[in-house]
Design a protein around this motif. Structure first.
Motif, PDB file in Angstrom:
ATOM      1  N   ILE A 182       0.851  -1.187   0.000  1.00  0.00           N
ATOM      2  CA  ILE A 182       0.000   0.000   0.000  1.00  0.00           C
ATOM      3  C   ILE A 182       0.886   1.235   0.000  1.00  0.00           C
ATOM      4  O   ILE A 182       2.080   1.171   0.316  1.00  0.00           O
ATOM      5  N   GLU A 183       0.287   2.364  -0.339  1.00  0.00           N
ATOM      6  CA  GLU A 183       1.048   3.606  -0.518  1.00  0.00           C
ATOM      7  C   GLU A 183       0.353   4.759   0.205  1.00  0.00           C
ATOM      8  O   GLU A 183      -0.839   4.997   0.014  1.00  0.00           O
ATOM      9  N   LEU A 184       1.101   5.450   1.059  1.00  0.00           N
ATOM     10  CA  LEU A 184       0.618   6.666   1.706  1.00  0.00           C
ATOM     11  C   LEU A 184       1.336   7.829   1.035  1.00  0.00           C
ATOM     12  O   LEU A 184       2.499   8.118   1.328  1.00  0.00           O
ATOM     13  N   GLN A 231      -7.227   5.002   8.123  1.00  0.00           N
ATOM     14  CA  GLN A 231      -8.185   4.575   7.100  1.00  0.00           C
ATOM     15  C   GLN A 231      -7.646   3.392   6.302  1.00  0.00           C
ATOM     16  O   GLN A 231      -8.369   2.431   6.017  1.00  0.00           O
ATOM     17  N   LEU A 232      -6.382   3.448   5.951  1.00  0.00           N
ATOM     18  CA  LEU A 232      -5.779   2.348   5.200  1.00  0.00           C
ATOM     19  C   LEU A 232      -5.771   1.056   6.014  1.00  0.00           C
ATOM     20  O   LEU A 232      -6.054  -0.025   5.485  1.00  0.00           O
ATOM     21  N   ALA A 235      -9.169  -0.504   6.077  1.00  0.00           N
ATOM     22  CA  ALA A 235      -9.582  -1.072   4.787  1.00  0.00           C
ATOM     23  C   ALA A 235      -8.771  -2.307   4.400  1.00  0.00           C
ATOM     24  O   ALA A 235      -9.257  -3.156   3.640  1.00  0.00           O
ATOM     25  N   GLN A 236      -7.531  -2.401   4.888  1.00  0.00           N
ATOM     26  CA  GLN A 236      -6.634  -3.486   4.488  1.00  0.00           C
ATOM     27  C   GLN A 236      -6.243  -4.313   5.713  1.00  0.00           C
ATOM     28  O   GLN A 236      -5.396  -3.917   6.494  1.00  0.00           O
ATOM     29  N   SER A 237      -6.875  -5.445   5.845  1.00  0.00           N
ATOM     30  CA  SER A 237      -6.606  -6.294   7.012  1.00  0.00           C
ATOM     31  C   SER A 237      -5.259  -6.986   6.937  1.00  0.00           C
ATOM     32  O   SER A 237      -4.705  -7.402   7.955  1.00  0.00           O
ATOM     33  N   ARG A 255       2.055   6.265  14.471  1.00  0.00           N
ATOM     34  CA  ARG A 255       1.156   6.291  15.637  1.00  0.00           C
ATOM     35  C   ARG A 255      -0.080   5.449  15.367  1.00  0.00           C
ATOM     36  O   ARG A 255      -0.514   4.664  16.224  1.00  0.00           O
ATOM     37  N   ALA A 256      -0.654   5.623  14.176  1.00  0.00           N
ATOM     38  CA  ALA A 256      -1.846   4.858  13.820  1.00  0.00           C
ATOM     39  C   ALA A 256      -1.543   3.363  13.778  1.00  0.00           C
ATOM     40  O   ALA A 256      -2.355   2.532  14.224  1.00  0.00           O
ATOM     41  N   ILE A 257      -0.372   3.020  13.261  1.00  0.00           N
ATOM     42  CA  ILE A 257       0.036   1.615  13.175  1.00  0.00           C
ATOM     43  C   ILE A 257       0.194   1.014  14.567  1.00  0.00           C
ATOM     44  O   ILE A 257      -0.274  -0.097  14.851  1.00  0.00           O
TER      45      ILE A 257
END
Length: 347
Positions: A182-184, A231-232, A235-237, A255-257
């Motif tokens: 995935i790409e941020l 959000q990513l 959406a991506q388990s 932080r989100a991770i």
């Protein structure tokens, strides 16, 4: 963050120190005639003082870690030269205000201008004005719309960042079937973001086992990085790697991770922030690498401006003039070389 165009030849440099090693050159017709340096004159990279040079420096507001590092690199480099006076403006993200600041420097008749424009296209005319006034311009990072608006361009390689990130991830996952990445990204409205994404996609074409399954654009801030990454993750388990375009927004992404308790993938950052390099060195998170977009380019811009002001060439090159274009190499920093690059990390 900077916006560049892949114009002309690429010039490899390592961001190991504030003075970049220039490895190739082209020519560009300057607006005013310069006196070539004699072969026995010291190159600009030497520390021997030459004639006094006043360098005008105009950049955007330092509202991002990378931009703050740009200003810091310019100031510290100028301080190394006793004969260099740096006339630096207060950074502004207002195009009209920056144009006014550059015009003030032109009226002061500085010897050389270094300009990192808020908007390259919008400041092209004032770059042309300086060149026509006989003041050579070093165009830093965000490129002007016309090559006549600058004597020398120096900047990073956004497309190359994407390629380096894609190749690093590709090599890490090349033995895994049906790998997902995935790409941020950064700000999609910026050309630099499009270039980074295109380079990443092009590199992944060499790895048919890898699929880019999701992409979100953030805003180069900690807050946006955290929100978009959350959000990513929702959406991506399951996925195997993440490329984040910018280490500042990467602080929020991490932080989100961590809040989601995810450890099942590797993360590659972008730009070369100290926080990313510290995480790479500690090796206790998903952050495994970052692709450089070195702010040391500002220090190199001061070297180039000093060379122009003193009619010198560059140490390591046979030419009697500085190059017309310098594009920095997008090196990958991981645990194998982080100690080498850590001194260049910015806060």
């Amino acid at each position: 963050m900077p916006e560049t165009s892949r114009r002309g030849m690429l010039f490899g440099t390592a961001a190991i120190s504030a003075g970049a090693l220039l490895t190739a050159c082209t020519s560009n017709e300057p607006a005013k005639k310069e006196t070539p340096a004699a072969n026995n004159q010291p190159a600009a990279a030497d520390d021997k003082p030459g004639k006094p040079v006043t360098i005008g420096f105009a950049g955007p507001q330092a509202d991002h870690g990378w931009l703050a590092a740009i200003n810091s690199n310019a100031k510290s480099r100028a301080e190394k030269y006793s004969e260099v006076t740096l006339d630096i403006t207060e950074g502004s993200n207002d195009t009209a205000a920056q144009i006014g600041q550059v015009e003030t420097l032109i009226n002061k008749k500085v010897d050389v201008l270094v300009i990192l424009p808020t908007d390259g296209k919008a400041l092209t005319q004032v770059g042309l004005k300086a060149m026509r006034a006989g003041i050579p311009v070093i165009n830093l990072d965000r490129i002007f719309a016309s090559p006549q608006a600058y004597r020398c361009y120096i900047g990073g390689d956004n497309y190359g960042m994407g390629v380096s990130a894609g190749n690093y991830i590709g090599e890490k996952l090349k033995g895994k079937a049906n790998a997902k990445v995935i790409e941020l990204a950064g700000i999609d409205a910026l050309e630099l973001t499009q270039q980074r994404s295109q380079g990443f996609k092009d590199a992944l074409k060499n790895y048919p086992n890898i699929e880019l399954v999701a992409r979100q654009a953030a805003d180069f801030t900690v807050e946006s990085g955290q929100a978009k990454m959350a959000q990513l993750l929702q959406a991506q388990s399951s996925f195997d790697a993440l490329w984040n375009h910018d280490d500042d927004q990467g602080v929020g992404a991490l932080r989100a991770i961590q809040q989601a308790g995810r450890k099942d993938f590797l993360m590659v950052g972008g730009a070369g922030a100290k926080s990313a390099m510290d995480a790479i060195k500690a090796d206790n998170s998903v952050v495994k690498a970052t692709v450089l977009y070195p702010p040391t380019m500002a220090a190199s811009a001061i070297d180039l401006a000093r060379a122009l002001g003193q009619a010198k060439g560059i140490g390591g090159l046979a030419e009697l003039e500085i190059p017309a274009s310098v594009t920095l190499f997008s090196a990958v920093v991981d645990k194998t070389n982080v100690d080498q690059y850590l001194p260049t990390g910015f806060s």
